[in-house]
Design a protein around this motif. Structure first.
Motif, PDB file in Angstrom:
ATOM      1  N   THR A   1       0.852  -1.207   0.000  1.00  0.00           N
ATOM      2  CA  THR A   1       0.000   0.000   0.000  1.00  0.00           C
ATOM      3  C   THR A   1       0.876   1.240   0.000  1.00  0.00           C
ATOM      4  O   THR A   1       1.863   1.315   0.743  1.00  0.00           O
ATOM      5  CB  THR A   1      -0.928   0.032   1.220  1.00  0.00           C
ATOM      6  OG1 THR A   1      -1.713  -1.160   1.235  1.00  0.00           O
ATOM      7  CG2 THR A   1      -1.863   1.227   1.171  1.00  0.00           C
ATOM      8  N   TYR A   2       0.492   2.221  -0.804  1.00  0.00           N
ATOM      9  CA  TYR A   2       1.175   3.507  -0.863  1.00  0.00           C
ATOM     10  C   TYR A   2       0.178   4.589  -0.453  1.00  0.00           C
ATOM     11  O   TYR A   2      -1.006   4.539  -0.800  1.00  0.00           O
ATOM     12  CB  TYR A   2       1.687   3.808  -2.274  1.00  0.00           C
ATOM     13  CG  TYR A   2       2.814   2.900  -2.734  1.00  0.00           C
ATOM     14  CD1 TYR A   2       4.139   3.246  -2.494  1.00  0.00           C
ATOM     15  CD2 TYR A   2       2.542   1.708  -3.405  1.00  0.00           C
ATOM     16  CE1 TYR A   2       5.178   2.404  -2.935  1.00  0.00           C
ATOM     17  CE2 TYR A   2       3.561   0.876  -3.834  1.00  0.00           C
ATOM     18  CZ  TYR A   2       4.875   1.230  -3.591  1.00  0.00           C
ATOM     19  OH  TYR A   2       5.891   0.419  -4.015  1.00  0.00           O
TER      20      TYR A   2
ATOM     21  N   SER B   1      -7.467  25.721   1.543  1.00  0.00           N
ATOM     22  CA  SER B   1      -6.793  24.534   1.022  1.00  0.00           C
ATOM     23  C   SER B   1      -6.927  23.400   2.025  1.00  0.00           C
ATOM     24  O   SER B   1      -7.201  23.604   3.205  1.00  0.00           O
ATOM     25  CB  SER B   1      -5.311  24.826   0.765  1.00  0.00           C
ATOM     26  OG  SER B   1      -4.652  25.161   1.972  1.00  0.00           O
ATOM     27  N   SER B   2      -6.734  22.185   1.499  1.00  0.00           N
ATOM     28  CA  SER B   2      -6.772  20.987   2.325  1.00  0.00           C
ATOM     29  C   SER B   2      -5.885  19.939   1.675  1.00  0.00           C
ATOM     30  O   SER B   2      -5.501  20.054   0.506  1.00  0.00           O
ATOM     31  CB  SER B   2      -8.200  20.472   2.470  1.00  0.00           C
ATOM     32  OG  SER B   2      -8.681  20.029   1.218  1.00  0.00           O
ATOM     33  N   THR B   3      -5.574  18.954   2.483  1.00  0.00           N
ATOM     34  CA  THR B   3      -4.731  17.860   1.999  1.00  0.00           C
ATOM     35  C   THR B   3      -5.534  16.584   2.006  1.00  0.00           C
ATOM     36  O   THR B   3      -6.094  16.186   3.029  1.00  0.00           O
ATOM     37  CB  THR B   3      -3.484  17.689   2.881  1.00  0.00           C
ATOM     38  OG1 THR B   3      -2.722  18.902   2.866  1.00  0.00           O
ATOM     39  CG2 THR B   3      -2.625  16.539   2.373  1.00  0.00           C
ATOM     40  N   GLY B   4      -5.612  15.969   0.852  1.00  0.00           N
ATOM     41  CA  GLY B   4      -6.303  14.707   0.726  1.00  0.00           C
ATOM     42  C   GLY B   4      -5.299  13.591   0.461  1.00  0.00           C
ATOM     43  O   GLY B   4      -4.416  13.741  -0.391  1.00  0.00           O
ATOM     44  N   THR B   5      -5.447  12.532   1.188  1.00  0.00           N
ATOM     45  CA  THR B   5      -4.517  11.405   1.062  1.00  0.00           C
ATOM     46  C   THR B   5      -5.191  10.303   0.274  1.00  0.00           C
ATOM     47  O   THR B   5      -6.282   9.862   0.620  1.00  0.00           O
ATOM     48  CB  THR B   5      -4.097  10.896   2.439  1.00  0.00           C
ATOM     49  OG1 THR B   5      -3.473  11.968   3.161  1.00  0.00           O
ATOM     50  CG2 THR B   5      -3.109   9.754   2.299  1.00  0.00           C
ATOM     51  N   LEU B   6      -4.509   9.871  -0.758  1.00  0.00           N
ATOM     52  CA  LEU B   6      -5.013   8.819  -1.631  1.00  0.00           C
ATOM     53  C   LEU B   6      -4.297   7.520  -1.292  1.00  0.00           C
ATOM     54  O   LEU B   6      -3.067   7.456  -1.282  1.00  0.00           O
ATOM     55  CB  LEU B   6      -4.783   9.197  -3.093  1.00  0.00           C
ATOM     56  CG  LEU B   6      -5.487   8.358  -4.146  1.00  0.00           C
ATOM     57  CD1 LEU B   6      -6.993   8.538  -4.022  1.00  0.00           C
ATOM     58  CD2 LEU B   6      -5.023   8.765  -5.549  1.00  0.00           C
ATOM     59  N   THR B   7      -5.056   6.485  -0.970  1.00  0.00           N
ATOM     60  CA  THR B   7      -4.504   5.168  -0.656  1.00  0.00           C
ATOM     61  C   THR B   7      -4.453   4.335  -1.929  1.00  0.00           C
ATOM     62  O   THR B   7      -5.492   4.100  -2.562  1.00  0.00           O
ATOM     63  CB  THR B   7      -5.353   4.467   0.405  1.00  0.00           C
ATOM     64  OG1 THR B   7      -5.406   5.295   1.572  1.00  0.00           O
ATOM     65  CG2 THR B   7      -4.774   3.119   0.762  1.00  0.00           C
ATOM     66  N   ILE B   8      -3.225   3.881  -2.261  1.00  0.00           N
ATOM     67  CA  ILE B   8      -3.025   3.122  -3.502  1.00  0.00           C
ATOM     68  C   ILE B   8      -2.524   1.740  -3.123  1.00  0.00           C
ATOM     69  O   ILE B   8      -1.483   1.596  -2.465  1.00  0.00           O
ATOM     70  CB  ILE B   8      -2.021   3.826  -4.431  1.00  0.00           C
ATOM     71  CG1 ILE B   8      -2.479   5.274  -4.718  1.00  0.00           C
ATOM     72  CG2 ILE B   8      -1.861   3.043  -5.736  1.00  0.00           C
ATOM     73  CD1 ILE B   8      -1.467   6.087  -5.493  1.00  0.00           C
ATOM     74  N   ARG B   9      -3.268   0.710  -3.523  1.00  0.00           N
ATOM     75  CA  ARG B   9      -2.871  -0.672  -3.249  1.00  0.00           C
ATOM     76  C   ARG B   9      -2.186  -1.276  -4.465  1.00  0.00           C
ATOM     77  O   ARG B   9      -2.531  -0.950  -5.615  1.00  0.00           O
ATOM     78  CB  ARG B   9      -4.097  -1.504  -2.893  1.00  0.00           C
ATOM     79  CG  ARG B   9      -4.794  -1.069  -1.601  1.00  0.00           C
ATOM     80  CD  ARG B   9      -5.934  -2.014  -1.265  1.00  0.00           C
ATOM     81  NE  ARG B   9      -6.953  -1.983  -2.322  1.00  0.00           N
ATOM     82  CZ  ARG B   9      -7.912  -2.898  -2.452  1.00  0.00           C
ATOM     83  NH1 ARG B   9      -7.962  -3.901  -1.589  1.00  0.00           N
ATOM     84  NH2 ARG B   9      -8.786  -2.811  -3.421  1.00  0.00           N
ATOM     85  N   VAL B  10      -1.273  -2.148  -4.172  1.00  0.00           N
ATOM     86  CA  VAL B  10      -0.570  -2.856  -5.234  1.00  0.00           C
ATOM     87  C   VAL B  10      -1.279  -4.181  -5.447  1.00  0.00           C
ATOM     88  O   VAL B  10      -1.487  -4.948  -4.502  1.00  0.00           O
ATOM     89  CB  VAL B  10       0.917  -3.083  -4.877  1.00  0.00           C
ATOM     90  CG1 VAL B  10       1.630  -3.824  -5.999  1.00  0.00           C
ATOM     91  CG2 VAL B  10       1.607  -1.750  -4.587  1.00  0.00           C
ATOM     92  N   CYS B  11      -1.675  -4.456  -6.682  1.00  0.00           N
ATOM     93  CA  CYS B  11      -2.459  -5.639  -6.989  1.00  0.00           C
ATOM     94  C   CYS B  11      -1.847  -6.398  -8.156  1.00  0.00           C
ATOM     95  O   CYS B  11      -1.085  -5.838  -8.960  1.00  0.00           O
ATOM     96  CB  CYS B  11      -3.906  -5.262  -7.340  1.00  0.00           C
ATOM     97  SG  CYS B  11      -4.771  -4.365  -6.024  1.00  0.00           S
ATOM     98  N   ALA B  12      -2.195  -7.665  -8.229  1.00  0.00           N
ATOM     99  CA  ALA B  12      -1.798  -8.494  -9.363  1.00  0.00           C
ATOM    100  C   ALA B  12      -2.828  -8.331 -10.448  1.00  0.00           C
ATOM    101  O   ALA B  12      -4.032  -8.378 -10.188  1.00  0.00           O
ATOM    102  CB  ALA B  12      -1.680  -9.944  -8.939  1.00  0.00           C
ATOM    103  N   CYS B  13      -2.363  -8.155 -11.674  1.00  0.00           N
ATOM    104  CA  CYS B  13      -3.252  -7.907 -12.805  1.00  0.00           C
ATOM    105  C   CYS B  13      -2.872  -8.840 -13.942  1.00  0.00           C
ATOM    106  O   CYS B  13      -1.772  -9.394 -13.998  1.00  0.00           O
ATOM    107  CB  CYS B  13      -3.166  -6.447 -13.263  1.00  0.00           C
ATOM    108  SG  CYS B  13      -3.532  -5.228 -11.968  1.00  0.00           S
TER     109      CYS B  13
END
Length: 789
Positions: free
Chosen positions: A563-564, A579-591
């Protein structure tokens, strides 16, 4: 030498009446010969010679309605073969033979046996023959002759109707046809004047006349008025014999109605009308009715009313009542006593269907004067506008004045006015108003995002007369201030494939902002200043309020990093910038090769590699067995027997008794007697406990009933003392029923329902001294409320 025989038939006609018989009969017989002879010669059936007659004998006349005492003689049959010895027999056949006409078979005399009526049958055809009595052979050929009935005037004329009904317009000229009557006479029209009918009028002159030959009734007077007389009854006579003396007559009645024409204009019965109206009447109010009279009827009497141009034409209106043909005066605009106290109207009434033939009689309309007096009333205050619109920024400070309303008293008194807010329209008490000048100010902060509009109602009331008040709506629009930072429009579930290549788009994000700037939204996306350069992903601003997330390296590994977290700085371009800060959760998956996600969990690889299907089934069975054991343990625990209430009779220690049952309610009378709850006197009787069996029964001391004692505290203490000193009372908790409710409280009601009946306003300032728990009530009803100043 041949012998010739000669046969002759003689018919005599003879009238047996005297000289005073009807002249027509004498005339008829005078035309007939006294002896009629028919000569027929035969020889063995062959005609040898014929004597020519010099007259016609085959038609005879007979008068109808013979009134003599003897039968009416018609004539006589005779033949030369009749020697008078009675060998011949005369026979008569044909119309009425034997019934109306009879013949003497020996002599041949013919008589009429009954009275004859020409109107029933005017012609009879008869046949005569002579027969030898011995041989039964005819001595003469059968001869045919006619008897015709002469008419006498015995029928009077009869009209086709007993009663005729007709109508004619009024004001018709002389000679206008009304109706034609017809009478018929049953007598013979070809014989004399018995059927010649002449018409005359017996009743209805001088208004009508009748044509003597055709029977047409006509008007005889000009300009007959329906308003003077509408119904006429005319009697018409029809007389035969050409109307001469001795003729018979019949009569009929004709009812003639004069129909209406529009020959009368409307007229007001009075020239002036007076009405009064308070100045506060609503628009459309009926002030009064006026009516013009028109003697015509139907549509000729229909009229319409109108107000002539002039004074009051724009303030009042008149409408026509189609049912009563009245004019209704109504209010068209608001009246003001202070502006004008009296109006004078000119109202016209005119026919809607005038007849051009009578326009020369004058104009078919009339005019009346209507005076309307305006009465002064105490009017409520009047606001300067129909409604107010106030715009205010949402960051306005509490107590700031945001607008003002103004009202005035339209009466001559010009009373002072106070202002207030209808709290039903401002339940949260966000606004308030100065009671003297109508300035509206805020009591709490405003937030456009929660309530962009506030609709309140302002009341203006006369100070000297609180019943006179007016209401006005005030619409408060909250203007936007940039006080909210943009944020992600939704939660994004973002993943990146392990085999991703650099520069590949993995997610597009958009944002939302609760604010509503007038120039529209404009958002910008940047990396956070703490991490200006991310080695794994790149943030690309699409310049359309969206941003794209791009991969920055070649390939990702779930084993190293599953996860990133990618922080993104989002800000708008309004003032002040948010302004605001939004955090995006990125998962690493098999494709797969097409980039479709297959698995994103790192542990799933380990399970797939180390556990088989049999192992998973064994784990599932263990879990099921464990759950069954837990259920069995709980069931066995519930079935354990209850311990006795007292283990030993010698054990007098306090015990905790567990019943583990709820009881049967009021119907369960085994354990306790609930009758004492209903009857206080029942509790005073000596009653033993039913839940235990005492070893020794003691005599219960009877006490004096105490429910009449007004001191509740003293009552309870005495009951406690009696139970403590009772030797039969068990050494454990038991139920003591006091069966006493007590008197009502001396405290007054706390309800606010009766507060409306108070003459003066309630003072709730004391709520502020009750502490923080009553702060909400203090804010609603206490404090300095300018609405009631």
């Amino acid at each position: 030498m041949r012998t010739y025989y000669r046969l002759s038939l003689f018919i005599w006609t003879y009238m047996s009446h005297t000289v005073d018989a009807i002249p027509l009969q004498e005339k008829a017989n005078s035309d007939l010969p006294s002896k009629r002879v028919v000569d027929l010669t035969k020889d063995d059936g062959k005609i040898l010679h014929r004597t020519k007659r010099g007259w016609m004998w085959n038609q005879f006349f007979l008068l109808e309605e013979y009134t003599g005492t003897d039968t009416q003689y018609v004539g006589k049959l005779h033949t030369d073969q009749d020697k008078g010895d009675g060998n011949l027999k005369y026979i008569l056949t044909g119309d009425g033979a034997g019934s109306l006409f009879v013949i003497d078979e020996n002599t041949g005399d013919i008589h009429a046996a009954k009275k004859l009526d020409r109107e029933e049958k005017s012609l009879y055809i008869l046949r005569a023959k002579a027969i030898d009595r011995k041989t039964g052979r005819q001595v003469e050929p059968e001869s045919e002759f006619i008897i015709k009935i002469h008419d006498i005037n015995d029928n009077e004329p009869k009209f086709t109707k007993d009663l005729y009904t007709a109508s004619v317009p009024e004001m018709s000229g002389v000679g206008t046809s009304v109706i034609q009557v017809t009478a018929t006479d049953a007598d013979d029209a070809n014989y004399g004047n018995s059927a010649k009918v002449v018409y005359s009028i017996l009743q209805g002159q001088p208004y009508f006349s009748v044509d003597p030959e055709s029977g047409i009734i006509k008007t005889a007077l000009p300009d007959m008025s329906r308003e003077n007389k509408e119904q006429y009854q005319v009697v018409i006579q029809a007389k035969d014999m050409g109307g001469q003396m001795g003729g018979l007559s019949g009569t009929t009645t004709v009812n003639i109605t004069l129909t209406d024409v529009n020959n009368n204009p409307p007229r007001f019965p009075q020239s002036t009308y007076q009405f009064n109206s308070p100045e506060s009447v609503p628009l459309g109010t009926h002030l009064g009715r006026i009516k013009a009279n028109d003697p015509d009827v139907g549509e000729n009497a229909e009229m319409e009313y109108s107000i002539a141009e002039g004074d009051g034409a724009d303030m009042f209106d008149v409408i026509t009542d189609q049912d009563t043909q009245e004019g209704i005066i109504t209010v068209k605009q608001n009246l003001d006593f202070e502006n004008k106290m009296l109006y004078t109207l000119r109202v016209d009434a005119s026919n809607t269907h005038p007849d051009p033939r009578f326009l020369h009689l004058g104009p078919f309309k009339d005019t009346a004067v209507v005076k309307i007096a305006v009465e002064d009333v105490d009017e409520p205050p009047v606001f300067s506008k129909l409604f107010y619109l106030i715009e205010v920024d949402e960051d306005v400070k509490e107590g700031s004045i945001i607008g003002q309303v103004t009202a005035y008293d339209p009466d001559a008194m010009n009373n002072l006015i106070k202002y207030s807010i209808d709290r039903h329209t401002d339940m949260d008490r966000i606004f308030s108003i100065h009671s003297e000048n109508g300035s509206i100010f805020t009591l709490k902060p405003l937030d456009r995002e929660s309530s962009p509009w506030h609709n309140i109602t302002i009341t203006a009331t006369e100070i000297n007369n609180s019943k006179q008040s007016s209401h006005i709506p005030v619409f408060i629009r909250i203007l936007d201030i940039n006080d909210h930072a943009p944020e992600f429009a939704m939660y994004y579930e973002t993943f990146v494939c392990e085999n991703a290549k650099p520069g590949q788009l993995i997610q597009t994000v958009s944002v939302m902002d609760k604010d509503d700037p007038p120039r529209g939204h404009k958002f910008f996306f940047e990396p956070v200043p703490e991490f200006p350069l991310n080695p794994n992903f790149t943030i690309v601003d699409n310049k359309d309020n969206t941003a794209g997330i791009m991969t920055r390296k070649d390939g990702y590994s779930r084993n190293k990093m599953s996860t990133y977290l990618l922080p993104i700085l989002i800000f708008d371009n309004d003032y002040p910038i948010q302004s605001s800060t939004g955090t995006l959760t990125i998962r690493v998956c098999a494709c797969d090769h097409q980039g479709n996600m297959q698995s994103c969990n790192a542990e799933a690889l380990v399970l797939a590699a180390g556990l088989s299907t049999g192992a998973l089934i064994a784990i599932l069975l263990c879990v099921i067995i464990l759950l069954v054991l837990v259920v069995l343990f709980a069931a066995l625990k519930r079935q354990r027997k209850k311990e006795p209430l007292i283990i030993s009779k010698d054990d007098v220690r306090d015990n905790i008794v567990t019943y583990n049952d709820e009881g049967g309610g009021e119907e369960d009378t085994q354990a306790f007697d609930i009758g004492t709850l209903r009857n206080p006197e029942a509790r005073e009787d000596s009653k033993l406990r039913r839940d235990v069996m005492p070893e020794t029964i003691f005599q219960i001391r009877r006490t004096v009933p105490l429910w009449e004692n007004i001191d509740v505290q003293d009552f309870i203490h005495r009951r406690l003392k009696e139970n403590d000193s009772d030797p039969s009372a068990p050494p454990y908790d038991s139920l003591a029923t006091y069966a006493y409710e007590g008197n009502d409280s001396i405290a007054d009601s706390l309800s606010s329902l009766e507060s409306l009946t108070a003459d003066c306003n309630q003072d709730y300032d004391y709520l502020s001294d009750w502490g923080p728990r009553f702060k909400k009530l203090a804010d609603m009803y206490g404090g300095d409320d300018s609405d009631r100043d």
